[in-house]
Write an enzyme that holds these catalytic residues in place. Structure first.
Site, PDB file in Angstrom:
ATOM      1  N   GLU A 182      30.752  30.141  30.415  1.00 35.96           N
ATOM      2  CA  GLU A 182      29.621  28.593  30.335  1.00 35.96           C
ATOM      3  C   GLU A 182      28.528  28.390  31.167  1.00 35.96           C
ATOM      4  O   GLU A 182      27.722  27.725  31.118  1.00 35.96           O
ATOM      5  CB  GLU A 182      30.776  27.891  31.252  1.00 35.96           C
ATOM      6  CG  GLU A 182      31.327  26.960  29.560  1.00 35.96           C
ATOM      7  CD  GLU A 182      33.148  27.757  29.760  1.00 35.96           C
ATOM      8  OE1 GLU A 182      33.655  28.347  28.520  1.00 35.96           O
ATOM      9  OE2 GLU A 182      33.307  28.496  30.735  1.00 35.96           O
ATOM     10  N   ASP A 198      42.154  37.004  36.567  1.00 40.21           N
ATOM     11  CA  ASP A 198      42.178  38.095  36.586  1.00 40.21           C
ATOM     12  C   ASP A 198      41.199  39.391  36.594  1.00 40.21           C
ATOM     13  O   ASP A 198      40.122  38.704  36.716  1.00 40.21           O
ATOM     14  CB  ASP A 198      42.574  38.579  34.973  1.00 40.21           C
ATOM     15  CG  ASP A 198      41.317  38.059  34.235  1.00 40.21           C
ATOM     16  OD1 ASP A 198      40.912  39.311  33.394  1.00 40.21           O
ATOM     17  OD2 ASP A 198      41.055  36.860  33.816  1.00 40.21           O
TER      18      ASP A 198
END
EC number: 2.4.2.1
Length: 235
Positions: free
Chosen positions: A181, A204
């Protein structure tokens, strides 16, 4: 009232936190804000306004990816007068310099974003954070003993990739993490002459394969929220 946000005039603060996940928006409001009012639940995309240390702050879910985020960012600015947009979310680490659960403050965002290809007729635009927000967030992190990494990130349109190895090139040129985004947010903020910043938690890591659970991604990234909210009350 706008097409996707059902708030009355004056219900939304000038400073808005933008998580992608509407349930994270609810968690933020329930956990960190006082005197909370739910101003939007159209399409299940929750928006709340409350106070943090006496300062009025809103939090609005945006959904995933630039197209969805752009809808909410545009309406917040054009229909409700938002001046400071702070994305709070997750990212995947792509360099050994960042670890899972680290906080990353995005100075700029390289991208493969289709919207800017169309908007700038195939030319390259460099989406960049607002310096004032960036500086305040970095100093806030230091003051609270949070080792936030500041640097470039990469915004992609694709969550599922056929080949993650091409991201090594971006890491070689200084990108710390991948998300979906920031480049769109920074572009829209520049267009509308408002302030924008992205503060991320590494959920992650593409190099190590380490990852956090879905529950952790929704609820446990409190260092990121500390930086975002303590920055918000300075605006």
């Amino acid at each position: 009232m706008s097409v996707h946000i059902n708030a009355a005039e004056g219900q939304i603060a000038e400073t808005v936190l933008l998580p992608g996940d509407p349930l994270r928006a609810k968690y933020i409001a329930d956990t960190f804000l006082e005197d909370v009012v739910l101003y939007n639940e159209v399409r299940g995309m929750y928006g709340f306004t409350g106070t943090y240390k006496g300062k009025k702050v809103s939090v609005q879910g945006t959904g995933m990816g630039v197209p969805s985020m752009s809808i909410y960012a545009n309406e917040l600015v054009q229909s409700y007068g938002a001046k400071n947009l702070i994305r709070v979310g997750t990212a995947g680490g792509i360099t050994p310099d960042v670890k899972v659960r680290d906080v990353v403050i995005a100075m700029s965002a390289s991208h493969d974003m289709a919207q800017n290809r169309v908007r700038f007729n195939g030319l390259d635009y460099a989406p960049t954070a607002s310096f004032d927000l960036l500086h305040k967030a970095y100093m806030t992190a230091k003051e609270h003993g949070i080792d936030a990494k500041v640097g470039q990130i990469f915004t992609t349109d694709q969550f599922y990739q056929d080949d993650f190895h091409h991201f090594k090139k971006w890491a070689d040129f200084g990108c710390l993490a991948i998300e979906m985004e920031a480049a769109g947010l920074y572009t829209l903020a520049a267009k509308h002459k408002v302030n924008a910043l992205t503060i991320l938690t590494i959920s992650d890591h593409l190099l190590t394969g380490e990852e956090t659970t879905a529950e952790e991604r929704q609820t446990t990234f409190n260092d990121m929220m500390k930086v975002a909210l303590e920055t918000a009350i300075q605006l």
